[in-house]
Design a protein around this motif. Structure first.
Motif, PDB file in Angstrom:
ATOM      1  N   SER A 108      50.127  91.766  -7.741  1.00 14.08           N
ATOM      2  CA  SER A 108      50.499  90.714  -8.685  1.00 14.08           C
ATOM      3  C   SER A 108      49.283  89.925  -9.161  1.00 14.08           C
ATOM      4  N   GLU A 109      48.147  89.991  -8.430  1.00 15.06           N
ATOM      5  CA  GLU A 109      46.945  89.269  -8.848  1.00 15.06           C
ATOM      6  C   GLU A 109      46.098  90.076  -9.831  1.00 15.06           C
ATOM      7  N   SER A 110      46.407  91.348 -10.012  1.00  7.97           N
ATOM      8  CA  SER A 110      45.584  92.212 -10.848  1.00  7.97           C
ATOM      9  C   SER A 110      45.754  91.865 -12.329  1.00  7.97           C
ATOM     10  N   LYS A 111      44.654  91.916 -13.069  1.00  9.60           N
ATOM     11  CA  LYS A 111      44.699  91.679 -14.519  1.00  9.60           C
ATOM     12  C   LYS A 111      45.096  92.946 -15.287  1.00  9.60           C
ATOM     13  N   LEU A 112      45.118  94.080 -14.610  1.00 10.88           N
ATOM     14  CA  LEU A 112      45.632  95.323 -15.195  1.00 10.88           C
ATOM     15  C   LEU A 112      46.929  95.671 -14.487  1.00 10.88           C
ATOM     16  N   ARG A 113      47.988  95.883 -15.261  1.00  6.36           N
ATOM     17  CA  ARG A 113      49.285  96.299 -14.725  1.00  6.36           C
ATOM     18  C   ARG A 113      49.792  97.491 -15.540  1.00  6.36           C
ATOM     19  N   MET A 114      50.812  98.175 -15.008  1.00  6.04           N
ATOM     20  CA  MET A 114      51.446  99.242 -15.777  1.00  6.04           C
ATOM     21  C   MET A 114      52.924  99.264 -15.432  1.00  6.04           C
ATOM     22  N   ARG A 115      53.716  98.553 -16.255  1.00  3.61           N
ATOM     23  CA  ARG A 115      55.145  98.415 -15.989  1.00  3.61           C
ATOM     24  C   ARG A 115      55.997  99.334 -16.860  1.00  3.61           C
ATOM     25  N   ASN A 116      55.382 100.196 -17.669  1.00  2.41           N
ATOM     26  CA  ASN A 116      56.099 101.026 -18.646  1.00  2.41           C
ATOM     27  C   ASN A 116      56.608 100.160 -19.804  1.00  2.41           C
ATOM     28  N   THR A 117      57.084 100.802 -20.850  1.00  4.17           N
ATOM     29  CA  THR A 117      57.428 100.085 -22.082  1.00  4.17           C
ATOM     30  C   THR A 117      58.456  98.984 -21.853  1.00  4.17           C
ATOM     31  N   ARG A 118      59.567  99.317 -21.197  1.00  3.05           N
ATOM     32  CA  ARG A 118      60.623  98.309 -21.011  1.00  3.05           C
ATOM     33  C   ARG A 118      60.132  97.145 -20.162  1.00  3.05           C
ATOM     34  N   GLY A 119      59.464  97.457 -19.066  1.00  5.91           N
ATOM     35  CA  GLY A 119      58.958  96.409 -18.194  1.00  5.91           C
ATOM     36  C   GLY A 119      57.877  95.572 -18.844  1.00  5.91           C
ATOM     37  N   ALA A 120      57.035  96.216 -19.664  1.00  6.80           N
ATOM     38  CA  ALA A 120      55.946  95.497 -20.325  1.00  6.80           C
ATOM     39  C   ALA A 120      56.481  94.509 -21.357  1.00  6.80           C
ATOM     40  N   TYR A 121      57.482  94.913 -22.140  1.00  5.18           N
ATOM     41  CA  TYR A 121      58.047  93.992 -23.134  1.00  5.18           C
ATOM     42  C   TYR A 121      58.731  92.808 -22.450  1.00  5.18           C
ATOM     43  N   LYS A 122      59.379  93.060 -21.334  1.00  9.87           N
ATOM     44  CA  LYS A 122      59.976  91.953 -20.586  1.00  9.87           C
ATOM     45  C   LYS A 122      58.882  91.028 -20.057  1.00  9.87           C
ATOM     46  N   ALA A 123      57.794  91.628 -19.550  1.00  6.31           N
ATOM     47  CA  ALA A 123      56.712  90.840 -18.958  1.00  6.31           C
ATOM     48  C   ALA A 123      56.013  89.960 -19.985  1.00  6.31           C
ATOM     49  N   VAL A 124      55.819  90.463 -21.199  1.00  4.09           N
ATOM     50  CA  VAL A 124      55.110  89.651 -22.198  1.00  4.09           C
ATOM     51  C   VAL A 124      55.995  88.504 -22.675  1.00  4.09           C
ATOM     52  N   VAL A 125      57.301  88.700 -22.678  1.00  3.21           N
ATOM     53  CA  VAL A 125      58.224  87.614 -23.028  1.00  3.21           C
ATOM     54  C   VAL A 125      58.309  86.601 -21.890  1.00  3.21           C
ATOM     55  N   ASP A 126      58.351  87.084 -20.649  1.00  3.49           N
ATOM     56  CA  ASP A 126      58.489  86.201 -19.489  1.00  3.49           C
ATOM     57  C   ASP A 126      57.187  85.482 -19.135  1.00  3.49           C
ATOM     58  N   GLY A 127      56.084  85.911 -19.746  1.00  3.43           N
ATOM     59  CA  GLY A 127      54.797  85.283 -19.452  1.00  3.43           C
ATOM     60  C   GLY A 127      54.051  85.916 -18.294  1.00  3.43           C
ATOM     61  N   ASP A 128      54.516  87.082 -17.821  1.00  4.78           N
ATOM     62  CA  ASP A 128      53.834  87.769 -16.727  1.00  4.78           C
ATOM     63  C   ASP A 128      52.690  88.644 -17.208  1.00  4.78           C
ATOM     64  N   SER A 129      52.683  89.005 -18.484  1.00  7.70           N
ATOM     65  CA  SER A 129      51.583  89.731 -19.105  1.00  7.70           C
ATOM     66  C   SER A 129      51.191  89.007 -20.391  1.00  7.70           C
ATOM     67  N   ASP A 130      49.907  89.085 -20.729  1.00  9.30           N
ATOM     68  CA  ASP A 130      49.415  88.409 -21.938  1.00  9.30           C
ATOM     69  C   ASP A 130      49.350  89.347 -23.135  1.00  9.30           C
ATOM     70  N   ILE A 131      48.911  90.584 -22.897  1.00 10.57           N
ATOM     71  CA  ILE A 131      48.812  91.593 -23.957  1.00 10.57           C
ATOM     72  C   ILE A 131      49.424  92.874 -23.419  1.00 10.57           C
ATOM     73  N   ILE A 132      50.273  93.512 -24.210  1.00 14.48           N
ATOM     74  CA  ILE A 132      50.792  94.817 -23.825  1.00 14.48           C
ATOM     75  C   ILE A 132      50.455  95.825 -24.921  1.00 14.48           C
ATOM     76  N   ILE A 133      50.190  97.059 -24.505  1.00 13.87           N
ATOM     77  CA  ILE A 133      49.870  98.138 -25.435  1.00 13.87           C
ATOM     78  C   ILE A 133      51.065  99.086 -25.451  1.00 13.87           C
ATOM     79  N   CYS A 134      51.788  99.091 -26.564  1.00 13.93           N
ATOM     80  CA  CYS A 134      53.073  99.811 -26.631  1.00 13.93           C
ATOM     81  C   CYS A 134      53.369 100.256 -28.061  1.00 13.93           C
TER      82      CYS A 134
END
Length: 322
Positions: A108-134
């Motif tokens: 959870s402390e890593s600045k690189l994550r890989m949650r897949n498309t669905r997880g990444a879009y949720k994360a950028v809305v929830d504030g858990d990711s800043d930039i997603i590549i999708c």
């Protein structure tokens, strides 16, 4: 009685033969449909291992950039197929201590994550990711953002082809866009209708919210997708983004179809002759005040960022089309 027995035996043989279709097609078209946390997604950890940043044995494109991020580092996340790009970006401009990998996943402390498309879009809305590549978000993902008061900014950074795949033994090599739509709408149910053998067509789909399924719905443009009730005893057709399946096509009994007579190689994608080419995006919350988001995305669009995209196997933004 003997005739009936022979007919039943022949039917059983057909079912066994066609139901056990090529494992590579299963791996690239069906296996990715399993829930992200299921045992069927164990390949995820292998992909992470293969493309880690700051690793001498990594499969990523490795460049030294004078542009370096400091201060508040954006958390970057995204689609599985685009993970090698995300990792190469981090490798080029982030400090080494910004990535935490425990051998199977990023912490959870890593600045690189890989949650897949669905997880990444949720994360950028929830504030858990800043930039997603999708790829583009689905209607459900856009609705989730709107329901949470988030306006997403989508910045195109590269291009990729949407491709269709069949068993390597299938004699059909080329279909028109209308024929593909006809398969998925139920108009065509047997390969013999399209120049192939007398055999039911098994049109495979992906999970709702995945990048590939969202792209497929866009391709169908409102036409409903229908299952073939006899498809399970037939020969499959599936879809994905070219990069995600290129290695399987090269080494497995699977082939990509030409569309409207044009094969999806890099040259035909770059010059726009292949008919289904779309952008992928750097996506962020417009209200996110991380000061590094803008400079980082600008760097993605620079010669260095575009070089990483091209050398990873995708198409630079300037070469493709939306």
């Amino acid at each position: 009685m003997k005739k009936l027995t022979k007919q039943l035996a022949a039917l059983a043989a057909v079912i066994i033969s066609f139901a056990a279709f090529d494992t590579a097609v299963y791996a690239i078209c069906t296996k990715p449909c399993l829930p992200d946390q299921s045992s069927g997604m164990q390949a995820k950890s292998i992909e992470l291992d293969r493309y880690l940043p700051f690793d001498d044995n990594s499969g990523i494109v490795d460049i030294d950039s004078e542009f370096q991020l400091t201060g508040e580092l954006p958390v970057i996340d995204g689609a599985a197929a685009l993970y090698p790009i995300c990792s190469a970006f981090v490798n080029a401009v982030y400090p080494k201590n910004s990535v935490r990998f425990d051998g199977s996943d990023f912490s959870s402390e890593s600045k690189l994550r890989m949650r897949n498309t669905r997880g990444a879009y949720k994360a950028v809305v929830d504030g858990d990711s800043d930039i997603i590549i999708c790829a583009k978000p689905s209607e459900e993902q856009l609705r989730y953002a709107a329901d949470n008061g988030v306006e997403l900014e989508l910045v195109p950074i590269g291009c990729e082809a949407f491709v269709f795949l069949v068993n390597g033994e299938n004699p059909v090599d080329d279909l028109s866009i209308e024929q593909i739509k006809g398969i998925y709408s139920g108009e065509f149910t047997d390969w013999s209708q399209l120049g192939g053998k007398k055999m039911p067509i098994n049109p495979l789909t992906r999970n709702a919210g995945s990048g590939s399924q969202t792209a497929m719905l866009s391709f169908m443009n409102g036409t409903a997708i229908k299952k073939n009730p006899l498809g399970f005893i037939g020969s499959p057709i599936g879809f994905s983004f070219r990069y995600y399946v290129e290695d399987v096509v090269e080494h497995g009994n699977v082939k990509m179809l030409s569309l409207n007579g044009v094969y999806p190689n890099k040259e035909n994608i770059s010059d726009g002759s292949y008919p289904i080419v779309s952008n992928f995006y750097a996506v962020y919350n417009k209200s996110n005040d991380n000061p590094n988001i803008g400079p980082f995305i600008n760097w993605m669009l620079s010669d260095e960022g575009q070089y990483i995209i091209e050398e990873t196997g995708y198409i630079p933004l300037s070469a493709g089309k939306e």
